[in-house]
Design a protein around this motif. Structure first.
Motif, PDB file in Angstrom:
ATOM      1  N   ASP A   1       0.843  -1.198   0.000  1.00 56.07           N
ATOM      2  CA  ASP A   1       0.000   0.000   0.000  1.00 56.07           C
ATOM      3  C   ASP A   1       0.881   1.251   0.000  1.00 56.07           C
ATOM      4  N   PRO A   2       1.708   1.418  -1.041  1.00 53.68           N
ATOM      5  CA  PRO A   2       2.690   2.510  -1.021  1.00 53.68           C
ATOM      6  C   PRO A   2       2.065   3.906  -0.968  1.00 53.68           C
ATOM      7  N   LEU A   3       0.850   4.076  -1.464  1.00 54.10           N
ATOM      8  CA  LEU A   3       0.204   5.387  -1.429  1.00 54.10           C
ATOM      9  C   LEU A   3      -0.638   5.589  -0.180  1.00 54.10           C
ATOM     10  N   GLY A   4      -0.872   4.511   0.587  1.00 49.90           N
ATOM     11  CA  GLY A   4      -1.646   4.619   1.816  1.00 49.90           C
ATOM     12  C   GLY A   4      -3.144   4.723   1.607  1.00 49.90           C
ATOM     13  N   GLU A   5      -3.639   4.306   0.439  1.00 49.43           N
ATOM     14  CA  GLU A   5      -5.057   4.459   0.116  1.00 49.43           C
ATOM     15  C   GLU A   5      -5.921   3.247   0.487  1.00 49.43           C
ATOM     16  N   HIS A   6      -5.314   2.178   0.975  1.00 53.14           N
ATOM     17  CA  HIS A   6      -6.047   0.966   1.387  1.00 53.14           C
ATOM     18  C   HIS A   6      -6.938   0.437   0.258  1.00 53.14           C
ATOM     19  N   ASP A   7      -6.391   0.386  -0.947  1.00 52.70           N
ATOM     20  CA  ASP A   7      -7.179  -0.022  -2.109  1.00 52.70           C
ATOM     21  C   ASP A   7      -6.738  -1.350  -2.714  1.00 52.70           C
ATOM     22  N   PHE A   8      -5.837  -2.076  -2.051  1.00 54.99           N
ATOM     23  CA  PHE A   8      -5.302  -3.319  -2.594  1.00 54.99           C
ATOM     24  C   PHE A   8      -4.920  -4.233  -1.447  1.00 54.99           C
ATOM     25  N   GLY A   9      -5.102  -5.535  -1.654  1.00 49.48           N
ATOM     26  CA  GLY A   9      -4.663  -6.500  -0.651  1.00 49.48           C
ATOM     27  C   GLY A   9      -4.400  -7.853  -1.275  1.00 49.48           C
ATOM     28  N   ARG A  10      -3.669  -8.661  -0.541  1.00 45.23           N
ATOM     29  CA  ARG A  10      -3.287 -10.004  -0.987  1.00 45.23           C
ATOM     30  C   ARG A  10      -3.427 -10.929   0.210  1.00 45.23           C
ATOM     31  N   PHE A  11      -4.001 -12.128  -0.026  1.00 42.54           N
ATOM     32  CA  PHE A  11      -4.111 -13.105   1.052  1.00 42.54           C
ATOM     33  C   PHE A  11      -4.180 -14.494   0.453  1.00 42.54           C
ATOM     34  N   GLU A  12      -3.935 -15.484   1.293  1.00 42.30           N
ATOM     35  CA  GLU A  12      -3.997 -16.876   0.861  1.00 42.30           C
ATOM     36  C   GLU A  12      -5.318 -17.470   1.308  1.00 42.30           C
ATOM     37  N   TYR A  13      -5.929 -18.228   0.406  1.00 39.29           N
ATOM     38  CA  TYR A  13      -7.175 -18.918   0.721  1.00 39.29           C
ATOM     39  C   TYR A  13      -7.172 -20.269   0.023  1.00 39.29           C
TER      40      TYR A  13
ATOM     41  N   SER B   1      -5.022 -22.737  -0.464  1.00 40.26           N
ATOM     42  CA  SER B   1      -3.853 -22.963  -1.332  1.00 40.26           C
ATOM     43  C   SER B   1      -3.818 -22.053  -2.561  1.00 40.26           C
ATOM     44  N   ALA B   2      -4.566 -20.977  -2.550  1.00 36.32           N
ATOM     45  CA  ALA B   2      -4.557 -20.013  -3.655  1.00 36.32           C
ATOM     46  C   ALA B   2      -4.165 -18.645  -3.108  1.00 36.32           C
ATOM     47  N   ILE B   3      -3.493 -17.863  -3.905  1.00 35.43           N
ATOM     48  CA  ILE B   3      -3.187 -16.483  -3.562  1.00 35.43           C
ATOM     49  C   ILE B   3      -4.261 -15.617  -4.216  1.00 35.43           C
ATOM     50  N   LEU B   4      -5.001 -14.879  -3.394  1.00 37.72           N
ATOM     51  CA  LEU B   4      -6.050 -14.009  -3.896  1.00 37.72           C
ATOM     52  C   LEU B   4      -5.645 -12.554  -3.703  1.00 37.72           C
ATOM     53  N   TYR B   5      -6.041 -11.733  -4.638  1.00 37.23           N
ATOM     54  CA  TYR B   5      -5.791 -10.301  -4.589  1.00 37.23           C
ATOM     55  C   TYR B   5      -7.131  -9.584  -4.667  1.00 37.23           C
ATOM     56  N   TRP B   6      -7.255  -8.496  -3.968  1.00 35.43           N
ATOM     57  CA  TRP B   6      -8.439  -7.661  -4.126  1.00 35.43           C
ATOM     58  C   TRP B   6      -7.968  -6.249  -4.428  1.00 35.43           C
TER      59      TRP B   6
END
Length: 115
Positions: free
Chosen positions: A77-89, A91-96
Motif C-alpha cells: 500500500d505505497p500510497l496509503g489508500e487501502h485499495d489493494f490487498g493479498r491473502f492466501e485462501y 492454497s490459492a493467492i487471492l488479490y483484491w
C-alpha cells in the motif's frame, strides 16, 4: 500558489480521505449499495456453486477476509489508500483491488493465482 508544506498537507489529507472511504466500502462489503463486487472466473471456480452451502460459505469467507483486511504496509500500500490487498485462501493467492470507475460506482475486484 500554495507552499510545499501546504501541498503536502493537502495531499496527506486527500490520501487519508481515500483510505477512509475504501475502508468504509470494505466494512460494508456485504451490502455495497450502488457499488459492485466482481470476481474473476478463477475465483468463482474456487468458490464453486453459491446455491450450495459449501460455495456460499466459501464466498462468505473470502468476502469476510477482504472486509477485515488490515495488513497494509509500504510494500502493498505505497500510497496509503487501502485499495489493494493479498491473502492466501485454500492454497490459492487471492488479490483484491478497489477501483473507482465513476463517482457513483466503485468496484471491488477479486483476482487469484492458484498453486
Amino acid at each position: 500558489m500554495p507552499q510545499p508544506s501546504q501541498q503536502s498537507a493537502d495531499r496527506a489529507e486527500r490520501i487519508d480521505r481515500i483510505a477512509a472511504l475504501n475502508d468504509s466500502l470494505r466494512r460494508s462489503i456485504c451490502s455495497p449499495g450502488r457499488n459492485q463486487i466482481v470476481m474473476t472466473a478463477g475465483v468463482a471456480a474456487l468458490v464453486g456453486d453459491v446455491s450450495l452451502f459449501r460455495g456460499f460459505r466459501r464466498r462468505a469467507e473470502i468476502l469476510r477476509t477482504v472486509r477485515n483486511y488490515d495488513s497494509f504496509n509500504s510494500d502493498n500500500d505505497p500510497l496509503g489508500e487501502h485499495d489493494f490487498g493479498r491473502f492466501e485462501y485454500d492454497s490459492a493467492i487471492l488479490y483484491w483491488k478497489i477501483d473507482l470507475y465513476d463517482p457513483g460506482l466503485v468496484k471491488i475486484a477479486l483476482n487469484g493465482s492458484f498453486c
